[in-house]
Design a protein around this motif. Structure first.
Motif, PDB file in Angstrom:
ATOM      1  N   MET A  27      13.374   1.254   3.758  1.00 56.38           N
ATOM      2  CA  MET A  27      13.625   1.143   5.181  1.00 56.38           C
ATOM      3  C   MET A  27      13.234   2.465   5.572  1.00 56.38           C
ATOM      4  O   MET A  27      12.546   2.628   6.742  1.00 56.38           O
ATOM      5  CB  MET A  27      15.180   0.972   5.268  1.00 56.38           C
ATOM      6  N   ARG A  28      13.572   3.746   4.816  1.00 54.14           N
ATOM      7  CA  ARG A  28      13.586   4.890   5.628  1.00 54.14           C
ATOM      8  C   ARG A  28      12.010   5.463   5.353  1.00 54.14           C
ATOM      9  O   ARG A  28      11.580   5.931   6.218  1.00 54.14           O
ATOM     10  CB  ARG A  28      14.617   5.808   4.763  1.00 54.14           C
ATOM     11  N   HIS A  29      11.731   5.094   4.308  1.00 54.50           N
ATOM     12  CA  HIS A  29      10.308   5.756   3.968  1.00 54.50           C
ATOM     13  C   HIS A  29       9.003   4.829   4.020  1.00 54.50           C
ATOM     14  O   HIS A  29       8.115   5.027   4.854  1.00 54.50           O
ATOM     15  CB  HIS A  29      10.309   6.342   2.664  1.00 54.50           C
ATOM     16  N   ALA A  30       9.003   3.668   3.230  1.00 52.53           N
ATOM     17  CA  ALA A  30       7.964   2.673   3.365  1.00 52.53           C
ATOM     18  C   ALA A  30       7.608   2.252   4.648  1.00 52.53           C
ATOM     19  O   ALA A  30       6.565   2.146   4.990  1.00 52.53           O
ATOM     20  CB  ALA A  30       8.240   1.621   2.152  1.00 52.53           C
ATOM     21  N   ASP A  67       2.326   8.816  -3.342  1.00 55.67           N
ATOM     22  CA  ASP A  67       2.868   9.548  -4.080  1.00 55.67           C
ATOM     23  C   ASP A  67       4.253   9.975  -3.756  1.00 55.67           C
ATOM     24  O   ASP A  67       5.222  10.111  -4.539  1.00 55.67           O
ATOM     25  CB  ASP A  67       2.206  10.909  -4.241  1.00 55.67           C
ATOM     26  N   TYR A  68       4.381  10.106  -2.399  1.00 54.55           N
ATOM     27  CA  TYR A  68       5.789  10.459  -1.796  1.00 54.55           C
ATOM     28  C   TYR A  68       6.764   9.352  -2.041  1.00 54.55           C
ATOM     29  O   TYR A  68       8.038   9.720  -2.297  1.00 54.55           O
ATOM     30  CB  TYR A  68       5.740  10.799  -0.375  1.00 54.55           C
ATOM     31  N   ILE A  69       6.563   8.188  -2.277  1.00 56.08           N
ATOM     32  CA  ILE A  69       7.512   7.233  -2.728  1.00 56.08           C
ATOM     33  C   ILE A  69       7.874   7.269  -3.934  1.00 56.08           C
ATOM     34  O   ILE A  69       9.033   7.340  -4.421  1.00 56.08           O
ATOM     35  CB  ILE A  69       6.932   5.629  -2.444  1.00 56.08           C
ATOM     36  N   ARG A  70       7.012   7.747  -4.795  1.00 55.08           N
ATOM     37  CA  ARG A  70       7.383   8.013  -6.488  1.00 55.08           C
ATOM     38  C   ARG A  70       8.321   9.159  -6.384  1.00 55.08           C
ATOM     39  O   ARG A  70       9.215   9.333  -7.271  1.00 55.08           O
ATOM     40  CB  ARG A  70       6.159   8.191  -7.098  1.00 55.08           C
ATOM     41  N   ASP A 106       0.607  -1.259   0.094  1.00 60.46           N
ATOM     42  CA  ASP A 106       0.011   0.000   0.274  1.00 60.46           C
ATOM     43  C   ASP A 106       0.950   1.189   0.154  1.00 60.46           C
ATOM     44  O   ASP A 106       0.535   2.245  -0.431  1.00 60.46           O
ATOM     45  CB  ASP A 106      -0.952   0.014   1.278  1.00 60.46           C
ATOM     46  N   VAL A 107       1.793   1.250   0.984  1.00 62.60           N
ATOM     47  CA  VAL A 107       2.574   2.350   1.188  1.00 62.60           C
ATOM     48  C   VAL A 107       3.325   2.869  -0.103  1.00 62.60           C
ATOM     49  O   VAL A 107       3.831   3.929  -0.649  1.00 62.60           O
ATOM     50  CB  VAL A 107       3.846   2.305   2.338  1.00 62.60           C
TER      51      VAL A 107
END
Lengths: 522, 316
Positions: free
Chosen positions: B231-234, B214-217, B209-210
């Motif tokens: 590791m840092r974001h998702a 958008d912020y992952i993109r 899901d995460v």
């Protein structure tokens, strides 16, 4: 080097670490059939607490391997010519675990406390006029009228056993638990190591003075040969068996019959069939229809078939057998008088009897206990057999405690009572008309089922008063025949327990109660 | 900060309320259910008269309200009573059984975290690949196979066949750490199988899901490595449902692992509870349920507080 070798090395290292703690020399680890919940064998009427009692306490008399009473703490005893005065002298050198000597006052106080809780004890105490302590080691029981069952009562191994305790402890209210656990038996309780639900630890009593005779049943020389006995609680039978095979425990007091095949082929495990059987019992409730009618009860005992029950319980003839004797088979008072045509599944005759009794179809409420493998199949068999004869049966399934709670309710079945229940008795509980609890027939004061029959009570009283062995046997035969007519309960057959002994265990003595004296471990 | 204090005060008050409701509920449930401790104590051989006398000595013949008031009053003074059988305070009894329960719960959770989260993340990252299918296959199997089957299989392999570990029993930490580890390894593994299956599944779903956010993109567009994104974001944001499941699992594992405790003969709280229920040992049952309710509430509180650590949106 393969991965599994690294793993093995890792586990070995862990095991080595695990074994760093000091091992107790000569420790016998046993799994008993039930967990020990109470340390007061007079207060708590359970088998395991009785068994614990035989470790820590001693008795004035005890049953030998042939179930005959033999002096145990008593050195000599005598009966007056008029049979009213019994004099007992204790053996020399009997000591409590705290080092104090056992005295006659201790014995008198213990008999009084036991008599307040035990059915035979109550009858006996009611006949006693006086307790006399003649000196430190000698005391007398003076009776109002002859009571022929004194020695059998004092040697009884069925619940509740007349264990002897120090006077200060025996003076505890019989309906409250004792708080101090000092006995004079061959083992001492390690109270600081008792972890309820986990384990109970006993150590050898170094001051115990065994009798000179060889150990026999619960009598004779109780020589503790191991330093320490641990009763480990292990609720899962499969785990018990695995632990025995792996040498983590030494004894399983009773291996479930369905797991015997797992152990039978293991060369390091020995299976010992107990010498003494136990009885399956079906109790009708005399208070409510339809079983308050003796003709209907007669139809019931004719309809039931012992063979069906023992087949359902396990069936292996080595461990299960039919036996119509109320006092068990191969015992002093064993008899089959009056049992012809009974408990043989003659459903056609039962139908006829029901018709003659004008049975109106009132259902019998049959309690089905779950959680005890040995008994699990019996109620469905009873239902099928009774229905075949024309009875209507409502079966209620519940776990043991719920059934027990319901069993003591006198209300009609539709208001929370019951009609028929099935359970079991160890042989030592049913040896004669007085000790067999289910033959008590004094109505409201009797055990659940509440049989109410003057003649049966009178026969039991005659038995209690009589001391002539020939006459006692004759009365027991009469009780057997009469009980088959009025049906206080129905014997459904018998089974033998099997004890599992691990590698290196020897000297296990078959007794009516599991005992740990005489046992060694190499 | 004031928000946080107000939140804590509300949670503590709700804890008291929950415990009060649980107390009343458990007390009534036990008294109104079928089961008479006096009958159990007296045994099969007792007369109705003797059973009555025992009931009277235990105070069970008093009116329900009186019994409740006595129990509540003593409870408020910290005295939860004494077992009907063991002549021991229930607090002592519970404390005797806490260590094995905690050891199993924490051991199983440690294994779960170490195995399930990496598996879940990898499965999410390789979504649709054979790795994902293997992990999910294991997950379905882990949830489906009954615990006692896993236990017996592990015993058969590691204890009976290989003789590496003991079949049963619990080795107290005070008696040696090596023995302790060997005694809890198989039960922890047994418990962990289900938890690993569950947490791996949750982790996978949550990370998938995460990874669609958008912020992952944006992070990818910035040129961050896959590892850094994961590791840092998702994972940090995906951690909220994972932490919830793990927290609830800890609470469940402390009191609700009767089957595993029975199969491996570990004297934990689960077995104490079952023994007490079967014997109708009212004071013990009441105390255990109160204790476990307290543990549940505290763990839930801790879960709520940890949300802020992982997800900045919660902090704000």
């Amino acid at each position: 080097m393969g991965v599994h070798k690294y793993l093995a090395m890792g586990f070995s290292a862990l095991l080595a670490l695990g074994h760093c703690q000091p091992a107790h020399a000569e420790t016998l680890r046993a799994v008993m059939s039930f967990g020990l919940k109470s340390l007061d064998p007079i207060w708590h009427g359970s088998t395991v607490t009785r068994n614990y009692g035989y470790m820590v306490y001693d008795t004035l008399f005890a049953l030998d391997a042939d179930l005959k009473p033999k002096p145990q703490m008593v050195d000599r005893w005598s009966e007056s010519d008029d049979k009213l005065v019994y004099t007992f002298t204790l053996r020399d050198g009997l000591k409590w675990h705290d080092g104090a000597p056992v005295t006659s006052e201790d014995c008198i106080a213990s008999i009084k406390r036991w008599g307040a809780r035990d059915a035979i004890g109550q009858v006996m105490l009611a006949s006693i006029a006086q307790y006399k302590s003649l000196d430190e080691k000698t005391f007398q029981l003076v009776f109002k009228e002859p009571f022929g069952s004194v020695i059998s009562a004092l040697s009884k191994a069925g619940i509740v056993v007349p264990f002897i305790m120090p006077k200060r402890i025996a003076e505890t209210d019989p309906f409250k638990q004792i708080t101090e656990f000092v006995g004079s038996g061959p083992f001492m309780l390690k109270k600081d190591e008792w972890q309820p639900g986990i384990k109970t630890v006993f150590i050898r009593n170094p001051d115990y003075k065994p009798r000179n005779e060889a150990a026999s049943g619960l009598a004779g020389g109780k020589v503790a040969k191991v330093d320490r006995v641990e009763w480990t609680e292990m609720p899962d039978s499969q785990t018990q068996v695995s632990a025995l095979i792996n040498g983590e425990i030494d004894i399983i007091e009773q291996v479930p019959h369905d797991l015997l095949t797992l152990l039978a082929s293991n060369k390091e495990v020995t299976l010992e069939r107990m010498k003494y059987s136990s009885q399956f019992v079906l109790r009708p409730n005399w208070l409510h229809p339809p079983l308050n009618n003796v003709q209907i009860r007669q139809a019931m005992i004719v309809a039931l078939d012992q063979k069906g029950f023992i087949d359902a319980a396990g069936g292996n003839p080595e461990y299960f057998k039919t036996c119509k004797a109320y006092f068990s088979c191969n015992t002093e008072f064993s008899s089959t008088a009056g049992s012809d045509g009974k408990i043989e599944g003659d459903w056609k005759k039962a139908r006829q009897l029901l018709k003659e009794a004008n049975y109106d179809g009132t259902p019998i409420t049959l309690m089905h206990t779950t959680g005890r493998a040995l008994f699990e199949n019996l109620a469905p068999v009873a239902k099928a057999q009774l229905e075949r004869a024309g009875f209507k049966v409502t079966m209620i399934t519940a776990e043991y405690m719920t059934v027990m709670t319901r069993a003591i309710r006198k209300e009609p079945p539709e208001k929370g009572g019951w009609g028929v229940l099935i359970h079991g008795w160890d042989q030592v509980n049913i040896l004669d008309p007085l000790s067999n609890p289910s033959l008590q027939a004094n109505c409201e004061k009797a055990r659940p089922g509440w049989p109410c029959d003057k003649k049966l009570e009178e026969l039991r009283n005659q038995f209690a008063r009589e001391s002539d062995p020939v006459k006692r046997k004759k009365i027991a035969d009469e009780v057997q025949a009469y009980a088959m007519q009025v049906v206080p309960y129905v014997p459904l057959g018998e089974w033998y327990g099997v004890t599992g002994l691990g590698k290196g265990v020897s000297g296990w003595l078959s007794a009516p109660v599991p005992i740990f004296w005489g046992v060694t471990k190499n | 900060m004031p928000h946080m204090i107000s939140f804590m005060v509300r949670r503590v008050l709700s804890t008291v309320l929950v415990l009060a409701i649980v107390s009343v509920f458990v007390f009534l449930l036990l008294r109104l259910s079928l089961g008479d401790p006096a009958a159990a104590i007296a045994g099969d051989n007792a007369t109705s008269e003797q059973i009555e006398q025992i009931r009277s000595k235990l105070g069970l013949d008093r009116p329900l309200v009186t019994q409740f008031l006595i129990w509540s009053k003593l409870g408020l003074q910290g005295d939860l009573g004494e077992s009907f059988y063991f002549r021991k305070g229930v607090v002592d009894l519970i404390s005797q059984h806490i260590e094995p329960s905690m050891a199993l719960a924490l051991g199983a959770i440690a294994l779960t975290v170490l195995i399930a989260i990496p598996l879940g993340v990898i499965a999410a990252y390789r979504n649709g690949s054979w790795v994902d299918r293997v992990v999910m296959g294991f997950s379905v199997m882990g949830v489906s196979v009954p615990t006692f089957v896993i236990g017996y299989v592990l015993i058969y392999v590691f204890a009976i066949k290989l003789n590496w570990l003991p079949v049963q029993g619990y080795h107290w930490i005070a008696n040696g750490f090596g023995g302790f580890l060997t005694s809890i390894l198989l039960p922890c593994l047994t418990l962990a199988v289900v938890q690993i299956a569950l947490v791996a599944r949750i982790t996978r779903a949550s990370v998938i899901d995460v990874l669609k956010e958008d912020y992952i993109r944006t992070a990818r567009a910035k040129g961050l490595t896959d590892r850094a994104i994961l590791m840092r974001h998702a994972l940090r944001v995906a951690a909220v449902p994972i932490v919830t499941v793990i927290g609830i699992s800890i609470a469940l594992l402390i009191g609700g692992v009767v089957v595993t405790e029975t199969v491996f003969n570990v004297p934990g709280l689960g077995r104490l509870t079952v023994d007490a229920v079967l014997a109708r040992d009212f004071p013990v049952i009441q105390a255990i349920i109160l204790f476990l309710s307290f543990v549940y509430v505290i763990i839930n509180l801790m879960i709520d507080l940890t949300y802020g650590l992982f997800d900045p949106r919660v902090r704000s």
